[in-house]
Structure formats: structure tokens, C-alpha cells
Design an enzyme around this catalytic site. Sequence first.
Site, PDB file in Angstrom:
ATOM      1  N   LYS A  47       0.802  -1.230   0.000  1.00  0.00           N
ATOM      2  CA  LYS A  47       0.000   0.000   0.000  1.00  0.00           C
ATOM      3  C   LYS A  47       0.835   1.280   0.000  1.00  0.00           C
ATOM      4  O   LYS A  47       0.371   2.347   0.402  1.00  0.00           O
ATOM      5  CB  LYS A  47      -0.992   0.056   1.189  1.00  0.00           C
ATOM      6  N   HIS A 102       7.662  -7.365  -2.078  1.00  0.00           N
ATOM      7  CA  HIS A 102       7.336  -6.789  -0.769  1.00  0.00           C
ATOM      8  C   HIS A 102       8.279  -7.351   0.297  1.00  0.00           C
ATOM      9  O   HIS A 102       8.055  -7.152   1.489  1.00  0.00           O
ATOM     10  CB  HIS A 102       5.906  -7.173  -0.352  1.00  0.00           C
ATOM     11  N   SER A 132      -4.934   2.580   4.197  1.00  0.00           N
ATOM     12  CA  SER A 132      -5.101   1.926   2.899  1.00  0.00           C
ATOM     13  C   SER A 132      -5.141   0.403   3.074  1.00  0.00           C
ATOM     14  O   SER A 132      -5.957  -0.288   2.466  1.00  0.00           O
ATOM     15  CB  SER A 132      -3.948   2.345   1.977  1.00  0.00           C
TER      16      SER A 132
END
Length: 290
Positions: A47, A102, A132
Site C-alpha cells: 500500500k 514486498h 489503505s
Amino acid sequence: MAKPSQEYLLHGGVQFPSIVHSEERLKYTTNEFQVLEDDVFNVTYPKSGTTWMQEILTLIYSDGDTTFSHSVPNWERVPWIEQTSAPAYLEKLSSPRLFTSHLPVHLFPKSFFQSKAKVIYTARHPKDVCVSLYHYYRLACFLQDHEDFEEFLSAFLEGNVLMGSWFDHVRAWLGFRDQVNILFLTYEELLQDLRGSVVRICDFLGRQLDEAALDSVAENATFKAMKDNKMTNYSLVPSEIMDPKMGNFYRKGISGDWKNHFSQAQSDRFDQVYREKLKGLEDAFPWTKP
Ligand code: A3P
């Protein structure tokens, strides 16, 4: 289609959604994945602008032409190296390969740290990341719901969310901020000056784009352009995986939405954890500069 599994895999102290991760792929990615000298990695905590950078990189390497970004889904163009689907997409990549990840530093491919390959690390104001991510948990059917924002906030501050602690992720990657093959950017910089950021990214990558190509990258990587691009807006994902009734992946695309979600007490609590966890790095981000 049955409801997707909401199970997590705990690997290296970090939670990974089982739907797209396996122990085998994660171990392979860290220990065996061979980084090539001209690879480019888009690294983020979730995010923080992951999809945005996928679009920017695709467009930069297409010299602003939208044919590729409008015909192939973002997860195939700039695939996540750590996901189980990576091998299928990897085969189709041409040089230079563009990847997304990530992964925290300690799980990132070891071969990267002996290479000249490049990482662009994009960070975002953590309170906006938290908001988010909270909405994303509601949208993504493979993530376990939380009772309310208060409960989610506690999980976020403890690092009990996918990809672990934002604080640990950012802190460890910031340890490499003086390395020439790593560029640190923020979501807020992209918002403030998208075209200028594209120029900066091109300089870092050694890509020479003419003015028209730079204009096209910036025009096609706006929130609206990406929201309208079927290959980037996740509308191709089945509703059993992302439920459109629960919201939109392209939610607001702004900075400071956290102010609409955090109470004063929640904000103070967050600030305290921030101060403890990022001690000594107060000058690292625009949002902590005096
Ligand atoms: P919000 O939920 O605050 O709207 P990621 O791709 O890392 O999962 O991040 C998703 C977040 O980035 C969402 O934030 C999404 O709206 C925002 N985003 C994606 N593309 C964007 C763009 N071109 N401009 C601004 N924000 C964008």
C-alpha cells in the site's frame, strides 16, 4: 468458486497470505534466485505505491508507449518475485527484467547484494499505509477481516499484518540508503511532482527519454489513468478474490487520508511507536522533518 483460503504462512518472522506464497518459493527466492546485473526491482511495503511504480517502470521501459501497459496485466509485466506464480511470468520477461517485491531485507534475494542490479524503494506515510491496508483487508477476500479500525491499528503497530511490521521493513531497507544501486522515493513525492519523479527515476536507471515520452509516462501513470486501465485496475481479478462490493483498489490515491480515520489518541499512540521504532532516522522522510 469457493471462498479463497485466508490462511497465513509464517516465514522468517513475517506473515504471508498462503494464496500466493509457499515456503518453498520463499526459500528459493532468498537463497537461490539469481539476480542479473540489469534487473530492476520495485520494492515496497504493501500500500505504498507498488502498482504505481509497476506502471511507471513499464512506461519508462516502453519509452512512453502504452501498448504493453494496456495489454498485459501489471502482475505479469512486473511480477512479484516471491509469489508462487513468479516462474510462469519470469519466462516471458525480456531484458532488463522488471520485478516487484514486498520482501523485507532479510528475505530478499541474497544474490542482489553482490550485484549491480537496482532497487527502487518507495515508502509512504505509515498512517496512510495503515488506512489503505485496512480498506484492502476488507476488499481482499483472502485476508482475514478485523473487527474495526481500532483492532486493525493494533495489529499494524504490532506487525501482525501481511509482510510484517512497516517499521521493521522501512528501517532495514533504509540501512542501504547510501548504496548507489538503491533509490529511495516516497509516495508523497510522486504525488507532488509525478513528472519530476519520473525524470529522477530515469536518471537513476540510466534511461534517456525525450520530452514527449516523459510526458506520456506522467500522463499514463496518474491515478485516473491507472484506475481506467483494465490491465492495472485489478478488474480482471475474480470477485471471489477481490470483492468489488467491498470497495475499489483505487480508493482515494491521496496523502493525509489518515486524518479522517485516526482519533487523537490513536494518532498519539502511533507516534509513540514511530518514535521508538525509527529512532535516529527522524530526518529520513518528509513527514518527520521539522
Ligand atoms: P489508497 O488506498 O490510499 O487510495 P499498492 O499498489 O502498494 O497496493 O498501493 C495502493 C495505494 O496506492 C492505494 O491507496 C491506491 O489508490 C494508490 N495508488 C495507486 N496508483 C496511484 C496513482 N497513480 N496515484 C496515486 N495513488 C495511487
